[in-house]
Design an enzyme around this catalytic site. Structure first.
Site, mmCIF file in Angstrom:
data_model
loop_
_atom_site.group_PDB
_atom_site.id
_atom_site.type_symbol
_atom_site.label_atom_id
_atom_site.label_comp_id
_atom_site.label_asym_id
_atom_site.label_seq_id
_atom_site.Cartn_x
_atom_site.Cartn_y
_atom_site.Cartn_z
ATOM 1 N N HIS A 57 0.791 -1.332 0.032
ATOM 2 C CA HIS A 57 0.004 -0.098 0.140
ATOM 3 C C HIS A 57 0.867 1.392 0.098
ATOM 4 C CE1 HIS A 57 0.238 0.714 4.387
ATOM 5 N NE2 HIS A 57 0.397 -0.524 4.458
ATOM 6 N N ASP A 64 -0.251 4.507 1.047
ATOM 7 C CA ASP A 64 -0.585 5.395 2.061
ATOM 8 C C ASP A 64 0.398 5.229 3.332
ATOM 9 O OD1 ASP A 64 -2.278 3.015 2.539
ATOM 10 O OD2 ASP A 64 -3.476 4.340 3.967
ATOM 11 N N ASP A 105 6.114 1.535 6.633
ATOM 12 C CA ASP A 105 4.718 0.514 6.466
ATOM 13 C C ASP A 105 3.908 1.659 5.540
ATOM 14 O OD1 ASP A 105 2.299 -0.556 6.750
ATOM 15 O OD2 ASP A 105 2.032 0.192 8.740
ATOM 16 N N GLU A 120 -4.769 1.826 2.753
ATOM 17 C CA GLU A 120 -4.913 0.726 3.646
ATOM 18 C C GLU A 120 -4.852 1.368 5.311
ATOM 19 O OE1 GLU A 120 -3.081 -2.715 6.270
ATOM 20 O OE2 GLU A 120 -2.477 -0.450 6.032
ATOM 21 N N GLU A 121 -4.170 2.120 5.531
ATOM 22 C CA GLU A 121 -4.085 2.639 6.826
ATOM 23 C C GLU A 121 -5.436 3.141 7.665
ATOM 24 O OE1 GLU A 121 -1.932 1.995 8.509
ATOM 25 O OE2 GLU A 121 -0.016 1.940 7.665
ATOM 26 N N ASP A 179 3.565 -6.467 3.806
ATOM 27 C CA ASP A 179 3.303 -5.691 4.616
ATOM 28 C C ASP A 179 3.394 -5.908 6.238
ATOM 29 O OD1 ASP A 179 1.912 -3.057 5.553
ATOM 30 O OD2 ASP A 179 0.150 -3.694 5.405
ATOM 31 N N HIS A 222 4.291 3.480 12.602
ATOM 32 C CA HIS A 222 3.340 4.719 12.775
ATOM 33 C C HIS A 222 3.669 5.573 13.639
ATOM 34 C CE1 HIS A 222 -0.554 1.831 11.587
ATOM 35 N NE2 HIS A 222 0.422 1.797 10.767
#
EC number: 3.4.11.4
Length: 407
Positions: free
Chosen positions: A82, A84, A143, A177-178, A200, A382
């Site tokens: 992903h 994002d 990520d 995705e997030e 991922d 994150h």
């Protein structure tokens, strides 16, 4: 360096702000994701030899194909990552490269933050390796830009070494995705594979085919505001109703008290006034029966409170988000067995544990493409303490190549 372009490619990707927006109603949720796909990834995919590279503006997916060069390798395998990044500052990402890490504290740029092995003992797993960190002001974006870089690097390696035989390969880079909606519009017909892998995961060896089942819970509390000086037997404080509701949930079934296969209720937001308040939760569990029981519990709490109040002042809205993909994948474990075999041949110990979260593969698996998750290297994801090991990323590239050559 094992793969010459891997590090530079990763650094280039993370410097682009592709943070998703949960409040957006567009796909992708941010224009920067589409720009990243069209101006950076698409030309590069074409340059390294992927064919039929195309972007779908309806679902935000960028897809390419590398046809098999050996007709006896009949499987078709997909790789997904992903674009994002998570809900943390992603503007002006300025990565630091720490060569030959020796267990010391890592100062994050000129900020007052540091990566300290006492606070982050996972650092001790990377002695002697090259680490990429943040400067303390942003997340890193490993990520899942590590996953994108690994897939791209594997394809580049295969096209530069045409004597290496491989099966049909599909590549997909998707949005959002997030914020949990990335795969909602995924087109299975545009991704004809026998199975796929999301790149991922986290540390070396992760191989995952169990995710949470997930629901979003919004609870609205309707109060009655009167002057506090004359409020006796008249005021109904919506904020107090929210507190009462929360206290009726099991205190030890929160993220900070759970691990392994334990589910939870997680209060993610609380806003309001005496007149009206709103609480946002996420509900997570692995087993279908337990997941359903959690949803029934919140409905029952609301009903009980409304009965006590004599009117409907606690309003519950529940929406399922995704389901445990184990239900699909365990019917045919080919993707898992192949990945285990490849990792073991590469002297990587497969770490098969449940994901205490979800991936795009959760939804895609239920669309008919079994899609387990493989490590991409990110740690402390994150936030400002995120880092990734270059050596782990190289091993992820090894696994991708091994999978398509063994198919």
């Amino acid at each position: 360096m094992k793969y010459d372009n891997l590090l530079d490619r990763f650094i280039k990707y993370v410097k682009v702000n592709t943070r998703s927006d949960p409040d957006s109603e567009t796909t992708p949720s941010t224009e920067s994701q589409e720009a990243f796909a069209l101006t950076i990834l698409k030309p590069e995919m074409e340059a390294i030899g992927l064919q039929d590279v195309h972007y779908n503006p309806v679902n935000g997916y960028l897809i390419g194909t590398l046809p098999a060069n050996n007709p006896t390798l009949t499987r078709k395998i997909g790789f997904i990552a992903h674009m994002d990044t998570a809900d943390f500052n992603a503007e002006n990402v300025n990565p630091q490269i720490i060569d030959n890490y020796q267990g010391e504290d890592i100062t994050l740029g000129s900020s007052n933050y540091k990566l300290d092995p006492k606070a982050f003992p996972n650092l001790n797993n990377y002695i002697g390796q090259t680490l990429i960190t943040t400067d303390g002001t942003t997340l890193l974006g490993a990520d899942d830009k590590s996953g994108i870089a690994e897939i791209m690097t594997a394809i580049e390696f295969l096209t530069s070494q045409p004597q290496i035989e491989h099966c049909d390969i599909k590549v997909a880079f998707g949005p959002d995705e997030e914020i949990g909606v990335g795969a909602d519009k995924f087109e299975v017909a545009d991704f004809e594979v026998d199975f796929a892998y999301t790149m991922d995961g986290g540390p070396l060896g992760e191989l995952q085919y169990e995710t949470f089942s997930a629901a979003a819970l919004e609870v609205t509390f309707l109060g009655r505001n009167v002057h506090p000086g004359t409020a006796k037997d008249q005021m109904i404080n919506a904020l107090q109703l929210a507190i009462d509701f929360h206290e009726k949930l099991p205190a030890k079934e929160r993220p900070e008290y759970t691990d392994g296969y334990q589910g939870f209720y997680h209060l993610t937001g609380l806003t309001g006034t005496v007149e009206e308040a709103r609480a946002s939760y996420i509900i997570r569990d692995f087993e279908e029966a337990s997941f359903e029981a959690r949803k029934v519990k919140v409905e029952n709490i609301a009903q009980s409170m409304n009965a006590q109040l004599g009117t409907k002042r606690v309003l519950v809205e529940l929406n399922d988000q995704y389901y445990n993909m184990k239900k699909v994948i365990e019917k045919d474990m080919t993707a898992i067995e192949l990945a285990k075999e490849v990792m073991e041949e590469l002297t990587i110990k497969p770490v098969i544990e449940p994901i205490r979260g979800g991936t795009d593969g959760s939804k895609i698996s239920f669309m008919g493409i079994p899609t387990p998750n493989i490590f991409a290297g990110g740690e402390n994801m994150h936030g400002r303490f995120e880092f990734v090991s270059l050596q782990t990323m190289e091993r992820a590239v090894d696994v991708i190549i091994g999978l398509v050559c063994k198919a």
